[in-house]
Design an enzyme around this catalytic site. Structure first.
Site, PDB file in Angstrom:
ATOM      1  N   GLU A   1     -22.723  92.688   6.492  1.00  0.00           N
ATOM      2  CA  GLU A   1     -22.944  92.501   5.059  1.00  0.00           C
ATOM      3  C   GLU A   1     -22.852  91.010   4.821  1.00  0.00           C
ATOM      4  O   GLU A   1     -21.815  90.391   5.080  1.00  0.00           O
ATOM      5  CB  GLU A   1     -21.902  93.277   4.260  1.00  0.00           C
ATOM      6  CG  GLU A   1     -22.149  93.253   2.764  1.00  0.00           C
ATOM      7  CD  GLU A   1     -21.132  92.414   2.033  1.00  0.00           C
ATOM      8  OE1 GLU A   1     -21.473  91.258   1.698  1.00  0.00           O
ATOM      9  OE2 GLU A   1     -20.023  92.905   1.795  1.00  0.00           O
TER      10      GLU A   1
ATOM     11  N   CYS B   1     -18.957  88.762  -3.013  1.00  0.00           N
ATOM     12  CA  CYS B   1     -20.327  88.922  -2.525  1.00  0.00           C
ATOM     13  C   CYS B   1     -21.255  89.437  -3.617  1.00  0.00           C
ATOM     14  O   CYS B   1     -22.480  89.375  -3.467  1.00  0.00           O
ATOM     15  CB  CYS B   1     -20.349  89.860  -1.321  1.00  0.00           C
ATOM     16  SG  CYS B   1     -19.538  91.436  -1.605  1.00  0.00           S
TER      17      CYS B   1
END
Length: 527
Positions: free
Chosen positions: A264, A301
């Site tokens: 990720e 994020c």
């Protein structure tokens, strides 16, 4: 009490020559504990032990794995203030954030314990044979998900608990039946060691094989490279930068036996403010987004790094209000001087691009490692021709893009890189009116948000935390929620196999009473 050593299974070890300390960004000083980086020999010992543990651990029942995972949660909570204080000393984050992230971590673990205790997650599928079918007999086929083998998990800088030692990757891999080797993040090695000690205690208490979990220290890239290249490692989990994730992905692909890397990585999480949102609630959205952009110094994020709108007086008003709200907020401490320095470089790089205007910026003097927030604006045509403006700046920073019309907005969204999230602000009617924009966003993200902010990731089965590259290396999977277990397994079919020799999940009498797909019908019945 911290030792600064590596956990190789149940044993502590410190044979390497390289040492380092973690850093307290709030006090701007090094923390006292000296950590020993794992040597090449220790890395090899760790992986060899994990491979041996896999032979036993993959056969352990779901109930036993559930007891183990719940015990990990219990032991983490038993660390109490020792863990919270260490977390704060290594991150500069407040006690409330530490306790909140600890709660999320424990909740994740317990959700996986519930999943494997039930057992239906293995997707047992049975197609019974028809031996007298003509012109050819139909074989008896039965399929189940089985674990891949030893998994390496790289700890994340911004989530020392929820995405690190006992975080979502580790919890999912252990639930799947895979031993885990954590490459501890050097910025929070003390937090990592404490959590690793909790996992080891839980493993011993519940009778798990030695090597089911290990924790290796590393201040550089060498330990991670050796782990990914080791032939007995079967998969990798990573949360971090595009550069780091892509490097691991390439290493894994170049092996004699390539393995999956579930990384990720970067995301700027585009937000599209449609006309009604700005005309009816422009000031309200400005305040909400100022808070989202600066939350925890922007170190998420899912931070909203790009905001798009159609040129209008309402968009101008929104930009003005957003700037005022941004400048009203106090700067926050970042996780580490290295992260702060990278933020300042990224902020300066994007601010110096052609056609860019600084709409708001906090310039007052702040303590070391504190991030000063900034908002930029740029016209859509300049954004389209300059890929640098697409880059993630990890911190309290966002760019507002003024688009001349719907066609330009659609073109821009269609040409964005893959993202974790995409947000639409507006009315339900505008979803249909601007269907081209919405469809373009649909193709670029893993999660579509309506009238909200992207920061905040609910841990539940319906959550998708992943997206087209470079948001993640495989958009078919999530890194959050119980479905993330599917990264660490593969399907295996048994053809005409004797019932007595089948896994319990596939036997005729269904001894585990799980839900199965039998001849295209879901049932818990035996036959």
């Amino acid at each position: 009490m911290l030792t600064g050593k590596n956990y190789i299974g149940f044993d502590l070890s410190a044979e390497g020559d390289t040492t380092y300390r973690t850093f307290n960004p709030l006090l701007n000083v090094e923390n006292p504990t000296i950590f020993s980086e794992a040597s090449e020999e220790e890395v090899d010992m760790t992986v060899t032990l994990a491979a041996k543990a896999f032979d036993a651990y993959r056969a352990i029942s779901g109930v036993q794995k559930a007891d183990f995972i719940n015990a990990i949660a219990d032991e983490i909570m038993a660390l109490d203030d020792e863990l919270v204080n260490m977390y704060c000393a290594e991150t500069g984050l407040p006690e409330g954030r530490a306790k909140g992230e600890r709660g999320r971590t424990v909740g994740q673990l317990r959700s996986f314990a519930d999943l494997v205790r039930d057992g239906s997650w293995v997707e047992a599928t049975i197609d019974t044979g028809i031996p007298d079918r003509t012109p050819l007999p139909k074989p008896d086929l039965r399929k189940i998900l089985v674990p891949l083998g030893p998994v390496v998990v790289f700890g994340a800088s911004n989530f020392p608990l929820a995405f690190s030692t006992a975080g979502g990757d580790t919890a999912a891999a252990l639930a799947a039946g895979c031993p885990v080797i954590v490459k501890s993040h050097p910025m929070h090695a003390g937090t990592g060691e404490l959590v690793a000690s909790a996992i080891i205690k839980a493993a011993k208490k519940t009778g798990m094989p030695n090597g089911v979990f290990s924790n290796l220290n590393s201040s550089g890239i060498e330990v991670g490279v050796q782990l990914v290249k080791h032939p007995k490692v079967k998969a990798v989990g990573f949360t971090g930068s595009i550069g780091g994730g892509r490097a691991l992905f390439d290493l894994a692909a170049q092996r004699e036996e390539p393995i999956p890397v579930f990384a990720e990585m970067g995301s700027v999480n585009p937000v599209i403010a449609l006309p009604s949102a700005l005309s009816e609630k422009g000031n309200e959205w400005a305040k909400n987004y100022a808070g989202s952009i600066t939350l925890a110094a922007g170190q998420f994020c899912t931070n909203p790094g790009l905001i798009f709108g159609l040129r209008s007086a309402f968009l101008d008003g929104f930009i003005k209000s957003l700037g005022e709200e941004i400048e009203r907020l106090d700067p926050n401490c970042m996780l580490h001087p290295n992260i702060h320095d990278k933020y300042e470089r990224g902020k300066s790089e994007l601010s110096s691009q052609a056609g860019v205007t600084i709409a708001a910026s906090v310039e007052s003097g702040v303590a070391p490692n504190y991030a000063t927030q900034r908002i930029l604006t740029v016209d859509g045509d300049e954004f389209l021709k300059n890929p640098t403006l697409h880059k993630e700046v990890f911190g309290p920073f966002s760019v507002v893009v003024r688009c001349k019309d719907e066609m330009e907005l659609t073109t821009i969204i269609s040409n964005l890189e893959g993202q974790l999230t995409g947000t639409i602000l507006g009315s339900s009617e505008e979803i249909y009116k601007y269907s081209g924009v919405v469809e373009a966003l649909h193709g670029r993200v893993g999660r579509l948000i309506f009238n909200g902010v992207p920061t905040g990731v609910e841990v539940c089965p319906a959550m998708q935390h992943g997206g087209p590259y470079p948001a993640s290396t495989d958009s078919r999977f999530t890194a959050v929620g119980v479905h993330s277990i599917k990264r660490w397994v593969r399907p295996l079919s048994y053809q005409n196999w004797p019932d007595i020799a089948l896994p319990d999940e596939l036997k005729n009498n269904n001894p585990l009473k799980i839900s199965r797909l039998v001849d295209n019908k879901f049932t818990q019945d035996a036959w």
